[in-house]
Design an enzyme around this catalytic site. Structure first.
Site: not given
Ligand SMILES: O=P(O)(O)OC[C@H]1O[C@H](OP(=O)(O)OP(=O)(O)O)[C@H](O)[C@@H]1O
Ligand SMILES: Nc1ncnc2[nH]cnc12
Length: 170
Positions: A58, A95
């Site tokens: 994202r 986590e």
């Molecule tokens: O601060 P953190 O706890 O490390 O989490 C934040 C990350 O989690 C989500 O990505 P996700 O792993 O869901 O992947 P995506 O963007 O491909 O959906 C978001 O887009 C961040 O990259």
């Molecule tokens: N609550 C949340 N919503 C969307 N993206 C996330 N990445 C980590 N936590 C999230």
């Protein structure tokens, strides 16, 4: 325009107890997307940045638009096994368990001034790993830039040595 009107809470996604912040309505609206980029870019010209790094997946969506807006090149940080050529890896704690992120070794040159963008700062492990990758390449992180920050997860404590800007706080 209030950008929070375009971010939808999805309870219990992807797991029970998580309230997922869905940016699909924002992306589906050109004016809201435009406004987000304008606000994310505010003040960034002062940093003399040379690259925008976006984090899979994202972080790619607004990251590329932000890079174009600033007339800077975009560099992807990806999940393992997705990038060809010489890569640099960084493990980080989730986590529960561990994951890794990768960058192409030659995508950042020593001395590059880098803005890191992601959609969400949650626990901060992802952003911290991306900062370390930029530094392993010899780049300097001039700002970490997020659309949203989940304040209660205190992710900013992991990247407190960097400039940090989040448009929306929850
Ligand atoms: O601060 P953190 O706890 O490390 O989490 C934040 C990350 O989690 C989500 O990505 P996700 O792993 O869901 O992947 P995506 O963007 O491909 O959906 C978001 O887009 C961040 O990259
Ligand atoms: N609550 C949340 N919503 C969307 N993206 C996330 N990445 C980590 N936590 C999230």
């Amino acid at each position: 325009m209030n950008l929070t009107d375009y971010i939808k809470d999805i309870p219990d996604f992807p797991k029970a107890g998580i309230v997922f912040k869905d940016i699909s309505p924002l992306l589906a609206n050109a004016a809201a997307t435009d406004k987000a980029i304008e606000l994310l870019a505010m003040g960034l010209h002062n940093f003399q940045a040379t690259k925008v790094v976006g984090i899979e997946s994202r972080g790619f969506l607004l990251g590329i638009l932000l890079a174009q807006h600033l007339k800077l090149g975009f560099v992807p940080v990806r999940k393992p096994g997705k990038l060809p050529g010489e890569i640099i890896s960084q493990n980080y704690q989730l986590e529960y368990g561990e994951d890794a992120l990768e960058i192409q070794a030659n995508s950042i040159q020593p001395g590059d001034l880098v803005i890191i963008h992601d959609d969400v700062l949650a626990t901060g492990g992802t952003a911290e790993a991306a900062c370390k990758l930029v530094e392993k390449c010899g780049g300097v992180v001039v700002q970490c830039n997020f659309l949203m920050e989940l304040d209660f997860l205190e992710g900013r404590t992991k990247i407190e040595k960097y400039q940090l800007h989040s448009l929306i706080h929850y």
